[in-house]
Design a protein around this motif. Structure first.
Motif, PDB file in Angstrom:
ATOM      1  N   SER A 117     -71.746 106.029-135.098  1.00  0.00           N
ATOM      2  CA  SER A 117     -72.063 107.429-134.804  1.00  0.00           C
ATOM      3  C   SER A 117     -70.842 108.348-134.927  1.00  0.00           C
ATOM      4  CB  SER A 117     -72.650 107.546-133.395  1.00  0.00           C
ATOM      5  OG  SER A 117     -71.695 107.159-132.433  1.00  0.00           O
ATOM      6  N   VAL A 118     -69.666 107.767-135.118  1.00  0.00           N
ATOM      7  CA  VAL A 118     -68.438 108.565-135.223  1.00  0.00           C
ATOM      8  C   VAL A 118     -67.999 108.597-136.685  1.00  0.00           C
ATOM      9  CG1 VAL A 118     -66.021 108.779-134.514  1.00  0.00           C
ATOM     10  CG2 VAL A 118     -67.726 107.938-132.877  1.00  0.00           C
ATOM     11  N   ASP A 119     -67.960 109.783-137.256  1.00  0.00           N
ATOM     12  CA  ASP A 119     -67.523 109.958-138.642  1.00  0.00           C
ATOM     13  C   ASP A 119     -66.000 109.808-138.706  1.00  0.00           C
ATOM     14  OD1 ASP A 119     -66.918 110.762-141.219  1.00  0.00           O
ATOM     15  OD2 ASP A 119     -67.619 112.824-140.950  1.00  0.00           O
ATOM     16  N   PRO A 120     -65.513 108.757-139.396  1.00  0.00           N
ATOM     17  CA  PRO A 120     -64.058 108.542-139.457  1.00  0.00           C
ATOM     18  C   PRO A 120     -63.287 109.738-140.009  1.00  0.00           C
ATOM     19  CG  PRO A 120     -65.222 106.638-140.325  1.00  0.00           C
ATOM     20  CD  PRO A 120     -66.254 107.719-140.112  1.00  0.00           C
ATOM     21  N   SER A 121     -63.897 110.504-140.889  1.00  0.00           N
ATOM     22  CA  SER A 121     -63.179 111.647-141.466  1.00  0.00           C
ATOM     23  C   SER A 121     -62.986 112.769-140.443  1.00  0.00           C
ATOM     24  CB  SER A 121     -63.917 112.182-142.698  1.00  0.00           C
ATOM     25  OG  SER A 121     -65.166 112.744-142.317  1.00  0.00           O
ATOM     26  N   SER A 122     -63.727 112.719-139.324  1.00  0.00           N
ATOM     27  CA  SER A 122     -63.579 113.756-138.302  1.00  0.00           C
ATOM     28  C   SER A 122     -62.458 113.453-137.317  1.00  0.00           C
ATOM     29  CB  SER A 122     -64.895 113.921-137.534  1.00  0.00           C
ATOM     30  OG  SER A 122     -65.145 112.776-136.729  1.00  0.00           O
ATOM     31  N   VAL A 123     -61.902 112.241-137.379  1.00  0.00           N
ATOM     32  CA  VAL A 123     -60.873 111.830-136.430  1.00  0.00           C
ATOM     33  C   VAL A 123     -59.518 112.380-136.871  1.00  0.00           C
ATOM     34  CG1 VAL A 123     -59.678 109.872-135.375  1.00  0.00           C
ATOM     35  CG2 VAL A 123     -62.153 109.760-135.794  1.00  0.00           C
ATOM     36  N   VAL A 124     -58.918 113.166-136.004  1.00  0.00           N
ATOM     37  CA  VAL A 124     -57.589 113.722-136.271  1.00  0.00           C
ATOM     38  C   VAL A 124     -56.531 112.697-135.879  1.00  0.00           C
ATOM     39  CG1 VAL A 124     -55.969 115.566-135.681  1.00  0.00           C
ATOM     40  CG2 VAL A 124     -58.415 116.075-135.918  1.00  0.00           C
ATOM     41  N   THR A 125     -56.718 112.091-134.703  1.00  0.00           N
ATOM     42  CA  THR A 125     -55.752 111.128-134.185  1.00  0.00           C
ATOM     43  C   THR A 125     -56.483 110.029-133.436  1.00  0.00           C
ATOM     44  OG1 THR A 125     -54.146 112.901-133.868  1.00  0.00           O
ATOM     45  CG2 THR A 125     -53.700 110.862-132.731  1.00  0.00           C
ATOM     46  N   ALA A 126     -56.085 108.788-133.678  1.00  0.00           N
ATOM     47  CA  ALA A 126     -56.593 107.655-132.911  1.00  0.00           C
ATOM     48  C   ALA A 126     -55.450 107.178-132.027  1.00  0.00           C
ATOM     49  CB  ALA A 126     -57.052 106.537-133.846  1.00  0.00           C
ATOM     50  N   LEU A 127     -55.662 107.220-130.727  1.00  0.00           N
ATOM     51  CA  LEU A 127     -54.594 106.896-129.792  1.00  0.00           C
ATOM     52  C   LEU A 127     -54.949 105.648-129.001  1.00  0.00           C
ATOM     53  CD1 LEU A 127     -54.106 110.575-128.696  1.00  0.00           C
ATOM     54  CD2 LEU A 127     -52.466 109.240-129.967  1.00  0.00           C
ATOM     55  N   GLY A 128     -54.173 104.614-129.226  1.00  0.00           N
ATOM     56  CA  GLY A 128     -54.332 103.356-128.504  1.00  0.00           C
ATOM     57  C   GLY A 128     -52.974 102.883-128.023  1.00  0.00           C
ATOM     58  N   ARG A 129     -52.926 101.698-127.466  1.00  0.00           N
ATOM     59  CA  ARG A 129     -51.688 101.193-126.867  1.00  0.00           C
ATOM     60  C   ARG A 129     -50.476 101.282-127.786  1.00  0.00           C
ATOM     61  NH1 ARG A 129     -52.340  98.635-121.947  1.00  0.00           N
ATOM     62  NH2 ARG A 129     -54.468  98.015-121.547  1.00  0.00           N
ATOM     63  N   SER A 130     -50.664 101.083-129.075  1.00  0.00           N
ATOM     64  CA  SER A 130     -49.510 101.089-129.975  1.00  0.00           C
ATOM     65  C   SER A 130     -48.936 102.486-130.179  1.00  0.00           C
ATOM     66  CB  SER A 130     -49.904 100.490-131.328  1.00  0.00           C
ATOM     67  OG  SER A 130     -50.902 101.282-131.941  1.00  0.00           O
ATOM     68  N   ASN A 131     -49.645 103.519-129.740  1.00  0.00           N
ATOM     69  CA  ASN A 131     -49.169 104.881-129.929  1.00  0.00           C
ATOM     70  C   ASN A 131     -48.327 105.405-128.773  1.00  0.00           C
ATOM     71  OD1 ASN A 131     -52.185 104.833-131.200  1.00  0.00           O
ATOM     72  ND2 ASN A 131     -50.736 105.923-132.494  1.00  0.00           N
ATOM     73  N   TYR A 132     -48.278 104.667-127.678  1.00  0.00           N
ATOM     74  CA  TYR A 132     -47.595 105.143-126.485  1.00  0.00           C
ATOM     75  C   TYR A 132     -46.402 104.262-126.156  1.00  0.00           C
ATOM     76  CZ  TYR A 132     -52.072 107.473-125.805  1.00  0.00           C
ATOM     77  OH  TYR A 132     -53.200 108.219-125.977  1.00  0.00           O
ATOM     78  N   SER A 133     -45.444 104.845-125.452  1.00  0.00           N
ATOM     79  CA  SER A 133     -44.340 104.040-124.948  1.00  0.00           C
ATOM     80  C   SER A 133     -44.864 103.199-123.788  1.00  0.00           C
ATOM     81  CB  SER A 133     -43.217 104.952-124.450  1.00  0.00           C
ATOM     82  OG  SER A 133     -43.627 105.634-123.263  1.00  0.00           O
ATOM     83  N   SER A 134     -44.135 102.167-123.428  1.00  0.00           N
ATOM     84  CA  SER A 134     -44.561 101.334-122.302  1.00  0.00           C
ATOM     85  C   SER A 134     -44.569 102.145-121.007  1.00  0.00           C
ATOM     86  CB  SER A 134     -43.684 100.092-122.179  1.00  0.00           C
ATOM     87  OG  SER A 134     -42.337 100.456-122.019  1.00  0.00           O
ATOM     88  N   ALA A 135     -43.686 103.133-120.898  1.00  0.00           N
ATOM     89  CA  ALA A 135     -43.679 103.989-119.705  1.00  0.00           C
ATOM     90  C   ALA A 135     -44.965 104.815-119.629  1.00  0.00           C
ATOM     91  CB  ALA A 135     -42.459 104.903-119.710  1.00  0.00           C
ATOM     92  N   GLN A 136     -45.440 105.300-120.777  1.00  0.00           N
ATOM     93  CA  GLN A 136     -46.683 106.064-120.794  1.00  0.00           C
ATOM     94  C   GLN A 136     -47.874 105.167-120.452  1.00  0.00           C
ATOM     95  OE1 GLN A 136     -46.185 107.595-124.780  1.00  0.00           O
ATOM     96  NE2 GLN A 136     -45.933 109.681-123.996  1.00  0.00           N
ATOM     97  N   GLU A 137     -47.863 103.953-120.972  1.00  0.00           N
ATOM     98  CA  GLU A 137     -48.945 103.007-120.650  1.00  0.00           C
ATOM     99  C   GLU A 137     -48.953 102.699-119.158  1.00  0.00           C
ATOM    100  OE1 GLU A 137     -51.634 101.614-122.086  1.00  0.00           O
ATOM    101  OE2 GLU A 137     -51.184 102.962-123.737  1.00  0.00           O
ATOM    102  N   TYR A 138     -47.778 102.500-118.616  1.00  0.00           N
ATOM    103  CA  TYR A 138     -47.646 102.205-117.190  1.00  0.00           C
ATOM    104  C   TYR A 138     -48.160 103.380-116.360  1.00  0.00           C
ATOM    105  CZ  TYR A 138     -45.502 100.707-112.796  1.00  0.00           C
ATOM    106  OH  TYR A 138     -45.291 100.333-111.505  1.00  0.00           O
ATOM    107  N   GLU A 139     -47.757 104.580-116.739  1.00  0.00           N
ATOM    108  CA  GLU A 139     -48.164 105.785-116.014  1.00  0.00           C
ATOM    109  C   GLU A 139     -49.676 105.980-116.092  1.00  0.00           C
ATOM    110  OE1 GLU A 139     -46.270 110.199-115.670  1.00  0.00           O
ATOM    111  OE2 GLU A 139     -46.758 109.545-117.695  1.00  0.00           O
ATOM    112  N   ALA A 140     -50.265 105.778-117.277  1.00  0.00           N
ATOM    113  CA  ALA A 140     -51.711 105.926-117.434  1.00  0.00           C
ATOM    114  C   ALA A 140     -52.456 104.864-116.632  1.00  0.00           C
ATOM    115  CB  ALA A 140     -52.097 105.847-118.906  1.00  0.00           C
TER     116      ALA A 140
END
Length: 171
Positions: A117-140
């Motif tokens: 149901s999600v059109d891949p061409s509409s995605v501007v940014t995909a944000l997952g664990r690899s996109n954040y620093s470990s500090a950001q992951e910890y904070e989230a």
């Protein structure tokens, strides 16, 4: 008196929780709607095959031009799904999309399989664990835990729940 970085961080997260206006009784859909209202854009929750969530992780935030999509692993318990969703909401509340690291591309084939149901061409940014620093992951993760601690219906649960207090004490 000097305030430690640890105190500033935990105080900052407590302030965010207080400002979020957590629904009482706790309600995941209302929590999502509140974050969406603060962001000024809808947030859609999409359950997907666990094996198809990017990088084998249990959640992924897709930022599109007009809205946000949270992909979360299907077949998990409601409590775990809610925690995954809270983790992605925490990234949004903390503004981690503005400082995310790494590859922001999305694998269109995997996304099409995971969420037809999600059109891949509409995605501007995909944000997952690899996109954040470990500090950001910890904070989230800490903010998600504080949000989940509120599920008991007690508005002060984030500070009275011993698990949340222990986690805050280590931050």
């Amino acid at each position: 008196m000097r305030i430690s970085r640890q105190s500033r961080s935990s105080n900052h997260l407590r302030r965010i929780v207080a400002e979020m206006g957590i629904p009482v009784p706790w309600n995941r859909d209302q929590l999502v709607a509140g974050v969406a209202a603060r962001r000024g854009r809808p947030i859609h929750l999409v359950s997907v095959s666990h094996s198809l969530v990017q990088g084998g992780h249990s959640g992924l935030w897709l930022a599109r031009a007009e809205d946000d999509v949270i992909l979360y692993a299907a077949g998990t318990s409601d409590v775990h799904a809610t925690h995954i969703i809270c983790h992605e909401l925490a990234h949004m509340e903390l503004g981690h999309d503005r400082t995310a690291l790494g590859d922001r591309s999305v694998d269109a084939t995997a996304l099409s399989k995971a969420a037809p149901s999600v059109d891949p061409s509409s995605v501007v940014t995909a944000l997952g664990r690899s996109n954040y620093s470990s500090a950001q992951e910890y904070e989230a993760e800490l903010l998600a835990t504080l949000l989940m601690a509120r599920r008991g219906g007690n508005t002060s649960a984030a500070t009275t729940d011993p698990r949340a207090s222990r986690i805050l004490g280590s931050f």
